[in-house]
Design a protein around this motif. Sequence first.
Motif, PDB file in Angstrom:
ATOM      1  N   SER A  47      10.244  -0.657   3.832  1.00 30.26           N
ATOM      2  CA  SER A  47      10.655  -1.869   3.103  1.00 30.26           C
ATOM      3  C   SER A  47      11.770  -2.602   3.848  1.00 30.26           C
ATOM      4  CB  SER A  47      11.098  -1.522   1.674  1.00 30.26           C
ATOM      5  OG  SER A  47      12.359  -0.872   1.689  1.00 30.26           O
ATOM      6  N   LEU A  50      10.317  -3.808   7.619  1.00 29.94           N
ATOM      7  CA  LEU A  50       9.380  -4.940   7.571  1.00 29.94           C
ATOM      8  C   LEU A  50       9.954  -6.124   6.779  1.00 29.94           C
ATOM      9  CD1 LEU A  50       6.017  -3.012   6.899  1.00 29.94           C
ATOM     10  CD2 LEU A  50       6.886  -3.832   9.088  1.00 29.94           C
ATOM     11  N   ASN A  51      11.258  -6.063   6.482  1.00 28.60           N
ATOM     12  CA  ASN A  51      11.917  -7.159   5.723  1.00 28.60           C
ATOM     13  C   ASN A  51      11.120  -7.527   4.477  1.00 28.60           C
ATOM     14  OD1 ASN A  51      14.175  -7.662   7.385  1.00 28.60           O
ATOM     15  ND2 ASN A  51      12.774  -8.583   8.887  1.00 28.60           N
ATOM     16  N   MET A  52      10.736  -6.530   3.720  1.00 22.01           N
ATOM     17  CA  MET A  52       9.892  -6.792   2.560  1.00 22.01           C
ATOM     18  C   MET A  52      10.707  -7.408   1.424  1.00 22.01           C
ATOM     19  SD  MET A  52       7.518  -3.393   2.836  1.00 22.01           S
ATOM     20  CE  MET A  52       6.015  -3.875   2.059  1.00 22.01           C
ATOM     21  N   TYR A  82       8.120  -3.766  -3.404  1.00 28.58           N
ATOM     22  CA  TYR A  82       8.387  -4.773  -2.368  1.00 28.58           C
ATOM     23  C   TYR A  82       7.082  -5.177  -1.708  1.00 28.58           C
ATOM     24  CZ  TYR A  82      13.271  -3.279  -2.715  1.00 28.58           C
ATOM     25  OH  TYR A  82      14.535  -2.983  -3.178  1.00 28.58           O
ATOM     26  N   ASN A  84       5.220  -7.213   1.734  1.00 32.37           N
ATOM     27  CA  ASN A  84       5.488  -7.694   3.104  1.00 32.37           C
ATOM     28  C   ASN A  84       5.034  -9.149   3.235  1.00 32.37           C
ATOM     29  OD1 ASN A  84       2.687  -7.416   3.387  1.00 32.37           O
ATOM     30  ND2 ASN A  84       2.871  -6.902   5.552  1.00 32.37           N
ATOM     31  N   ASN A  85       5.366  -9.764   4.377  1.00 32.30           N
ATOM     32  CA  ASN A  85       5.111 -11.198   4.554  1.00 32.30           C
ATOM     33  C   ASN A  85       3.642 -11.571   4.471  1.00 32.30           C
ATOM     34  OD1 ASN A  85       7.761 -11.866   4.776  1.00 32.30           O
ATOM     35  ND2 ASN A  85       7.822 -11.574   6.999  1.00 32.30           N
ATOM     36  N   ILE A 215      -0.654  -2.517  10.271  1.00 33.06           N
ATOM     37  CA  ILE A 215       0.685  -3.129  10.227  1.00 33.06           C
ATOM     38  C   ILE A 215       1.638  -2.210  10.988  1.00 33.06           C
ATOM     39  CG2 ILE A 215       2.595  -3.862   8.708  1.00 33.06           C
ATOM     40  CD1 ILE A 215       0.375  -4.312   6.527  1.00 33.06           C
ATOM     41  N   ILE A 217       4.684  -0.305  12.187  1.00 36.45           N
ATOM     42  CA  ILE A 217       6.030   0.065  11.691  1.00 36.45           C
ATOM     43  C   ILE A 217       6.670   0.936  12.770  1.00 36.45           C
ATOM     44  CG2 ILE A 217       7.366   1.127   9.818  1.00 36.45           C
ATOM     45  CD1 ILE A 217       4.725   0.817   8.093  1.00 36.45           C
TER      46      ILE A 217
END
Lengths: 260, 134
Positions: A47, A50-52, A82, A84-85, A215, A217
Amino acid sequence: MGVVESFSVDGVGVYLFERPVLAEPSFLVLGLPDAGLVGAIAAKYASVRLNMRLVGEIDASGVLPPLSVVHRGVPLSPFQLYVNNSGRMVVLVSEAPLPAAAVYPVSRAVVELASRLGFSYIVSLSGIAVPNRMEIKRPRVFWVSSTSGAGRVMEELGLKRFDEGFIVGPYAVILKEARRRGLDNIVILVESFLQFPDPESSAEALRVLSRLTGIEIDVGKLLEEAEMLKIQARELMKQTTKSMAEMQKRYEMHMPMMYI
Amino acid sequence: MGLEEFFKRVRREMEELVREIEEEFFGPKPMWSTDGSIEPLITMQEHPDRYEIIIDLPLADLKSLSIEVKGRRLRIQCTLRKTITFPTWSAYGTTKFHKYKTEILLPENTDPQKINIEKIEDKNMVKITVPKKQ
């Protein structure tokens, strides 16, 4: 931040601050505290890495402790959601242990959330305690799935299926519930310590999650800061150990009846 | 059992009861102290002839490990490789942590004078083997 949608299952409330717009295939990734805090550490790290964005939380009077965790001045339930983008991944981050009495209602609420929002997969990140963890350099990863379709996805990754054994706790309930409802649930089980936080095993879980979801990470920082994380996670681990004892978590080490 | 041993046992049981009541009402005790010490996680496993205790000591300087045996109590201390703080932790962010400190009460059927200590450097853990009394 106000609630735009909420529902309740067996007294457990799911509160959404925004309804995430999901892109296919979408993954609800669960990081509930259990053996080695493998899932809890992995979900929290993902979270942050990944700047969630916070989109919701889970809370329940009666079965969850009456506490709020404060981050950057914002009071939250210890069970947060949260996104993600890209809208392909939502993670459930846990900052408190799940008491044994909360396992069934919270698990059902999680499955209901996955069903209502229409996730392609529920992915449970878990440790599986092994007594010789101290001697293991790179922990092995196993998987088990609620459907054959989800199983095929994991087979394509070339990972070993968890063929025989017990699973105890919320992931066991979610797995059964998902199978009954025809939802795709994959449990990723990484060899870990039972009662010590295990960021190295969390890193393995995240490597598999990256391959599964596409994705990326990067786990470099997780491994770099593993010792500090272990210090910070001691109290959650200690409380989780107590919850696991109530759930009879050691059952996972028991031998099931098998036909040879 | 002598009278002195009986009272010792009653006192130990009372202490354990008080600890359980405290945990029931106030939750588990924090694993840190304002003296700059933190408490490590410990596991104890029973085998037919011995107990194996594993202590997880992330960031510890294992060269500084000290284990003092007092009766059935093991007093364990170990300094950290660096002082750590958690500045964003509002109420306690100024506390500087520099060592591990804990105490382990061994089971009654053990021989604390014959403990074996093994440092597992790559995992920052310590394994203590305590034989059972023959």
